[in-house]
Design a protein around this motif. Structure first.
Motif, mmCIF file in Angstrom:
data_model
loop_
_atom_site.group_PDB
_atom_site.id
_atom_site.type_symbol
_atom_site.label_atom_id
_atom_site.label_comp_id
_atom_site.label_asym_id
_atom_site.label_seq_id
_atom_site.Cartn_x
_atom_site.Cartn_y
_atom_site.Cartn_z
ATOM 1 N N LEU A 1 40.728 21.937 25.604
ATOM 2 C CA LEU A 1 40.249 23.117 26.333
ATOM 3 C C LEU A 1 38.728 23.098 26.455
ATOM 4 C CD1 LEU A 1 42.545 25.913 24.825
ATOM 5 C CD2 LEU A 1 42.676 24.903 27.111
ATOM 6 N N VAL A 2 38.049 22.670 25.383
ATOM 7 C CA VAL A 2 36.592 22.528 25.447
ATOM 8 C C VAL A 2 36.215 21.479 26.486
ATOM 9 C CG1 VAL A 2 34.526 21.870 24.155
ATOM 10 C CG2 VAL A 2 36.293 23.260 23.056
ATOM 11 N N PHE A 3 36.975 20.396 26.522
ATOM 12 C CA PHE A 3 36.740 19.333 27.518
ATOM 13 C C PHE A 3 36.867 19.891 28.934
ATOM 14 C CE2 PHE A 3 38.501 16.170 30.405
ATOM 15 C CZ PHE A 3 37.583 15.135 30.302
ATOM 16 N N VAL A 4 37.916 20.672 29.192
ATOM 17 C CA VAL A 4 38.121 21.274 30.512
ATOM 18 C C VAL A 4 36.938 22.173 30.873
ATOM 19 C CG1 VAL A 4 39.538 22.928 31.803
ATOM 20 C CG2 VAL A 4 40.637 21.130 30.455
ATOM 21 N N TYR A 5 36.489 22.970 29.907
ATOM 22 C CA TYR A 5 35.334 23.860 30.145
ATOM 23 C C TYR A 5 34.091 23.044 30.517
ATOM 24 C CZ TYR A 5 31.347 26.863 29.048
ATOM 25 O OH TYR A 5 30.157 27.549 29.108
ATOM 26 N N LEU A 6 33.852 21.954 29.798
ATOM 27 C CA LEU A 6 32.681 21.110 30.077
ATOM 28 C C LEU A 6 32.773 20.466 31.453
ATOM 29 C CD1 LEU A 6 32.222 19.364 26.597
ATOM 30 C CD2 LEU A 6 30.774 21.136 27.606
ATOM 31 N N VAL A 7 33.969 20.068 31.859
ATOM 32 C CA VAL A 7 34.153 19.485 33.194
ATOM 33 C C VAL A 7 33.833 20.516 34.269
ATOM 34 C CG1 VAL A 7 35.875 18.641 34.841
ATOM 35 C CG2 VAL A 7 35.818 17.717 32.518
ATOM 36 N N ILE A 8 34.370 21.723 34.115
ATOM 37 C CA ILE A 8 34.158 22.781 35.120
ATOM 38 C C ILE A 8 32.678 23.136 35.227
ATOM 39 C CG2 ILE A 8 34.608 25.210 35.672
ATOM 40 C CD1 ILE A 8 37.389 24.842 34.443
ATOM 41 N N THR A 9 32.026 23.369 34.091
ATOM 42 C CA THR A 9 30.606 23.738 34.127
ATOM 43 C C THR A 9 29.736 22.591 34.640
ATOM 44 O OG1 THR A 9 30.433 23.120 31.772
ATOM 45 C CG2 THR A 9 30.814 25.447 32.293
ATOM 46 N N GLY A 10 30.084 21.368 34.258
ATOM 47 C CA GLY A 10 29.308 20.217 34.702
ATOM 48 C C GLY A 10 29.377 20.014 36.206
ATOM 49 N N ILE A 11 30.576 20.067 36.768
ATOM 50 C CA ILE A 11 30.740 19.887 38.216
ATOM 51 C C ILE A 11 30.117 21.053 38.972
ATOM 52 C CG2 ILE A 11 32.445 19.782 40.088
ATOM 53 C CD1 ILE A 11 34.254 18.206 38.239
ATOM 54 N N ASN A 12 30.273 22.275 38.446
ATOM 55 C CA ASN A 12 29.706 23.463 39.093
ATOM 56 C C ASN A 12 28.186 23.373 39.172
ATOM 57 O OD1 ASN A 12 29.598 26.080 40.219
ATOM 58 N ND2 ASN A 12 29.285 26.981 38.187
ATOM 59 N N GLN A 13 27.557 22.902 38.101
ATOM 60 C CA GLN A 13 26.098 22.791 38.086
ATOM 61 C C GLN A 13 25.597 21.659 38.976
ATOM 62 O OE1 GLN A 13 25.068 22.385 33.947
ATOM 63 N NE2 GLN A 13 25.649 24.495 33.435
ATOM 64 N N GLN A 14 26.330 20.554 39.040
ATOM 65 C CA GLN A 14 25.880 19.389 39.779
ATOM 66 C C GLN A 14 26.247 19.433 41.260
ATOM 67 O OE1 GLN A 14 27.376 15.925 37.707
ATOM 68 N NE2 GLN A 14 26.643 16.640 35.724
ATOM 69 N N GLN A 15 27.467 19.941 41.568
ATOM 70 C CA GLN A 15 27.958 19.853 42.945
ATOM 71 C C GLN A 15 28.346 21.190 43.562
ATOM 72 O OE1 GLN A 15 30.885 16.796 41.441
ATOM 73 N NE2 GLN A 15 30.375 15.826 43.394
ATOM 74 N N GLY A 16 28.536 22.204 42.733
ATOM 75 C CA GLY A 16 28.942 23.499 43.272
ATOM 76 C C GLY A 16 30.400 23.798 42.982
ATOM 77 N N ILE A 17 30.742 25.100 42.977
ATOM 78 C CA ILE A 17 32.082 25.542 42.609
ATOM 79 C C ILE A 17 33.143 25.045 43.582
ATOM 80 C CG2 ILE A 17 31.964 27.722 43.904
ATOM 81 C CD1 ILE A 17 33.530 27.144 40.399
ATOM 82 N N GLU A 18 32.774 24.769 44.834
ATOM 83 C CA GLU A 18 33.765 24.298 45.812
ATOM 84 C C GLU A 18 34.354 22.949 45.424
ATOM 85 O OE1 GLU A 18 29.677 22.991 47.241
ATOM 86 O OE2 GLU A 18 30.595 24.811 46.425
ATOM 87 N N HIS A 19 33.626 22.183 44.611
ATOM 88 C CA HIS A 19 34.134 20.885 44.158
ATOM 89 C C HIS A 19 35.044 21.022 42.937
ATOM 90 C CE1 HIS A 19 31.741 18.262 46.789
ATOM 91 N NE2 HIS A 19 30.800 19.189 46.689
#
Length: 443
Positions: A161-179
């Motif tokens: 679950l921590v891994f999933v959270y890190l993936v979501i926050t990482g992609i959101n910061q780098q590429q945006g929530i649409e990704h």
């Protein structure tokens, strides 16, 4: 020693399910991701859907038998009841290969991970410690194992679950929530059905565990009700964990271009997502995950041997008895522990490819046994429901398993046939011994 069922408070539905999930090793999705992503060209979540569908069909067959029978023993008992004891013997013998190798593999993996964390301690010592620890826990009542498995399953799932959270926050910061809010992990570009089936054939063996819970019938409260439910719950919950984790891994890694070694991508996956500190914590979680699977697979293997011992396939005096005070098949537990210690001398590559044969034999036999018992012997044929449950679903399940047989590794097939040959020799030895006893008693 006694041949009676163990005393003490029986397992609940959720305790049996947790043991099944521990057997399945949820974090194995990280170990196999790079391999399956390469096979399916970046469609791992879709391959998991294929694998889950095939395994649910077979799990339903196991659930039907466990509802109709109080006897434990998984494919061994179910085949013996429906087709006959001789066929049951050979199915049980082939299944035993799978049951014995899984504890050995888990000891081997535990030793590899522990040696990576503390290299000053030799690998052989870690293997010995892992085998002894798992054997010791299995010597005590099954409820102790269930409680330990709960901890060992909860910790890795929390890390996922921590891994999933890190993936979501990482992609959101780098590429945006649409990704993040996209169907790209499930479907992007063209793919071939054959590659998805090939990927699913690798992933199907991540689901081993739903069949193992059927060996716990004598230690479960209301087994004809709880074991079928545990079989389906274990398969569904394991499938949901695998699919969710693979979705977010695929979201972060659309292909294998960032991996130096796709066949061992776990360290790179967690390093890229969470850094070196998270990688160390995740590796500790992987050790817990492997120990949980080792405990559960050891318990299932020892109980299958105990059941076969009660039927005098193995010496009943030793394997067919339960320890009076502990309520466990102590001799069988120690025997599996000794087999697991072979991990001190074997290589992972030598063992891992051999595990598929017994599982496929068991799956094929149980699906066919549903057809024999319910459609032929019990003559439950009238109406659309009976035709679907007793003819159509077993047929579809066997077809799915045939696809897996086609993709079976050659080494696994050869070793499996050699193991089957040993079973044939044991069978004829038992037959000749029985005939000699009859002749002697006549005089």
């Amino acid at each position: 020693m006694s041949d009676q069922a163990p005393i003490g408070k029986p397992l609940s539905l959720w305790q049996v399910t947790i043991i099944g999930l521990a057997y399945m090793t949820p974090m194995t999705v990280f170990d196999t991701f790079g391999i399956v992503s390469n096979i399916t060209h970046g469609h791992v979540p879709l391959a998991y859907i294929f694998a889950l569908t095939a395994m649910l069909l077979t799990a339903f067959s196991y659930a039907r038998f466990s509802r109709a029978s109080k006897q434990p023993g998984s494919a061994y008992s179910y085949t013996a009841q429906s087709i006959g004891p001789r066929t049951g013997f050979f199915v049980g013998w082939c299944s035993l290969l799978d049951y014995l190798l899984l504890p050995l593999i888990n000891v081997l993996l535990s030793a590899i991970y522990l040696h990576a964390l503390i290299p000053s301690v030799p690998y052989v010592i870690w293997a010995l410690i892992s085998a002894c620890l798992v054997t010791l826990v299995n010597c005590f009542r099954i409820r102790i194992l269930a409680n330990i498995s709960l901890l060992f399953v909860f910790a890795p799932v929390l890390l996922m679950l921590v891994f999933v959270y890190l993936v979501i926050t990482g992609i959101n910061q780098q590429q945006g929530i649409e990704h993040v809010l996209t169907l790209q992990p499930l479907w992007h570009g063209q793919t071939e059905f054959s590659t998805l089936v090939a990927g699913a054939s690798v992933l199907c063996f991540s689901f081993l565990g739903f069949d193992a819970v059927t060996t716990l019938s004598h230690e479960t409260a209301n087994p004809t009700r709880n074991i079928p439910r545990a079989v389906i719950l274990t398969t569904l919950m394991g499938g949901m964990i695998f699919f969710t984790a693979s979705w977010f891994i695929q979201l972060y890694f659309p292909d294998n271009s960032r991996f130096k070694d796709p066949s061992a991508a776990l360290p790179e996956i967690v390093f890229y997502v969470g850094g070196a500190f998270f990688q160390s914590i995740f590796l500790c979680g992987q050790i817990l995950n492997t120990l949980a699977s080792g405990l559960a697979s050891h318990a299932s293997a020892s109980r299958l041997i105990h059941i076969m011992g009660k039927d005098n396939i193995f010496p009943k005096k030793y394997f067919g008895m339960l320890h009076v005070r502990l309520g466990t098949p102590l001799f069988s537990v120690i025997f599996v522990g000794l087999i697991s210690m072979l991990a001190m001398f074997l290589d992972l590559a030598q063992v891992v490819s051999l595990i598929s044969f017994g599982a496929l034999v068991a799956f094929t036999a149980v699906n066919f046994s549903v057809f024999v018992k319910f459609y032929l012997r019990d003559q439950q044929r009238l109406g659309l429901k009976n035709k679907c449950l007793n003819l159509l679903l077993p047929l579809i399940s066997v077809i799915c398993i045939i696809y897996l047989w086609v993709n079976l590794d050659r080494t696994s097939l050869l070793f499996g046939c050699a193991w089957l040959s040993m079973g044939i020799l044991l069978f004829f030895y038992k037959v000749l011994k029985k005939q000699n006893i009859v002749i002697t008693s006549a005089y």
